[in-house]
Design a protein around this motif. Structure first.
Motif, PDB file in Angstrom:
ATOM      1  N   ARG A   1       3.851  90.664 -65.972  1.00 43.08           N
ATOM      2  CA  ARG A   1       4.620  89.576 -65.334  1.00 43.08           C
ATOM      3  C   ARG A   1       3.731  88.371 -65.067  1.00 43.08           C
ATOM      4  O   ARG A   1       4.151  87.220 -65.279  1.00 43.08           O
TER       5      ARG A   1
ATOM      6  N   LEU B   1      16.757  77.936 -62.122  1.00 42.73           N
ATOM      7  CA  LEU B   1      16.870  79.391 -62.243  1.00 42.73           C
ATOM      8  C   LEU B   1      18.327  79.839 -62.359  1.00 42.73           C
ATOM      9  O   LEU B   1      19.206  79.335 -61.661  1.00 42.73           O
TER      10      LEU B   1
ATOM     11  N   ARG C   1       6.554  78.500 -59.455  1.00 37.42           N
ATOM     12  CA  ARG C   1       5.814  77.949 -60.593  1.00 37.42           C
ATOM     13  C   ARG C   1       6.611  76.836 -61.292  1.00 37.42           C
ATOM     14  O   ARG C   1       6.045  75.884 -61.812  1.00 37.42           O
TER      15      ARG C   1
ATOM     16  N   LEU D   1       4.152  84.531 -66.674  1.00 38.57           N
ATOM     17  CA  LEU D   1       4.162  83.272 -65.925  1.00 38.57           C
ATOM     18  C   LEU D   1       3.192  82.268 -66.533  1.00 38.57           C
ATOM     19  O   LEU D   1       3.509  81.073 -66.655  1.00 38.57           O
TER      20      LEU D   1
ATOM     21  N   LEU E   1       8.775  82.708 -60.096  1.00 39.73           N
ATOM     22  CA  LEU E   1       9.300  81.737 -61.052  1.00 39.73           C
ATOM     23  C   LEU E   1       9.684  80.442 -60.351  1.00 39.73           C
ATOM     24  O   LEU E   1       9.391  79.342 -60.840  1.00 39.73           O
TER      25      LEU E   1
ATOM     26  N   ILE F   1      15.726  78.629 -66.740  1.00 40.92           N
ATOM     27  CA  ILE F   1      15.179  79.970 -66.950  1.00 40.92           C
ATOM     28  C   ILE F   1      16.226  80.979 -66.496  1.00 40.92           C
ATOM     29  O   ILE F   1      16.563  81.060 -65.319  1.00 40.92           O
TER      30      ILE F   1
END
Length: 265
Positions: free
Chosen positions: A231, A114, A108, A235, A105, A48
């Protein structure tokens, strides 16, 4: 250490004037030195990539200490890695909304996947560099660095989180209309009360799944509530749709990101 990435960054920085890598000169200009981005810590994790607008701090000054471009790249990537690790810790960034989103993020999904990048690789006193006389060069280098990041990291999902203030530059980098368009709109969530300006899904270069949200700033009032809802919804969407990365990562292309002209939505 990713020697291929370091070499590609060094090749780009070698095309700009050495003064942009000199922290003393950068400070006199009210600028940072270039912000360079590491890939995911875990290559097997779902990737991501979050693109903010600029670093936003006032102390991103890397000193290559006479070592030239290669030394700059090595030190800048080391600082990026250490800084992101710190920011992902609760309270490690002073509680800014942007890194609260990054931590959400990480909570989750796999934090090892990331990637933290920015639309602009150089900031002006911690903010938008568009008023700087050096902005044309900042834009040129920023776009080249972003192209390498897309091509080298091959993210599963890209979240453009830089907000509306720099939207014109994003559209210049990644046109949404006309013959040169590289973005195709996929969907929004206006049917559930989330404005297209708050959350939009699109495809970039015919291959990258992307989302555009407002910059997660420390807003107040109704605008903050709308952005926060968008946001949270993103998610949930990612939880349902984020593709699983195959056990063996696809090989990275040797050339830059292919530009595929697609008709605008």
């Amino acid at each position: 250490m990713d020697e291929t990435l370091e070499a590609r960054y060094a090749e780009i920085l070698a095309t700009t004037h050495p003064s942009f890598l000199d922290p003393a000169v950068a400070k006199t200009r009210g600028l940072s030195t270039p912000f360079l981005v590491n890939g995911p810590k875990d290559p097997s994790a779902r990737r991501i990539m979050v693109i903010g607008r600029e670093f936003g701090g006032k102390h991103w000054h890397i000193n290559p200490e006479g070592g030239g471009v290669n030394a700059y790249v090595e030190k800048a990537l080391a600082k990026h890695r250490a800084s992101l690790d710190k920011w992902l810790e609760k309270g490690g960034d002073g509680g800014t909304t942007f890194f609260n989103f990054m931590r959400a993020l990480a909570d989750r999904f796999d934090p090892g996947g990331l990637i933290y990048s920015n639309l602009f690789c150089i900031d002006a006193g911690g903010g938008d560099p568009s008023c700087s006389e050096y902005f044309p060069e900042i834009k040129r280098v920023s776009k080249k660095l972003l192209d390498v990041q897309f091509d080298h990291f091959q993210p599963d999902v890209v979240i453009f989180a830089h907000g509306s203030a720099s939207a014109a530059t994003r559209r210049e980098f990644f046109p949404t209309k006309g013959v040169g368009s590289v973005c195709v709109g996929r969907r929004d969530w206006e049917d559930v009360g989330i404005s297209n300006m708050q959350l939009w899904e699109f495809e970039l270069y015919g291959k990258f799944l992307c989302y555009r949200i407002q910059h997660p700033a420390n807003w107040r009032g109704r605008a903050a509530a709308e952005a926060a809802r968008a946001r949270r919804h993103l998610l949930d969407v990612l939880t349902q749709t984020l593709p699983k990365r195959p056990s063996v990562a696809a090989p990275v292309a040797d050339a830059g990101v292919p530009v595929i002209a697609l008709s605008a939505p």
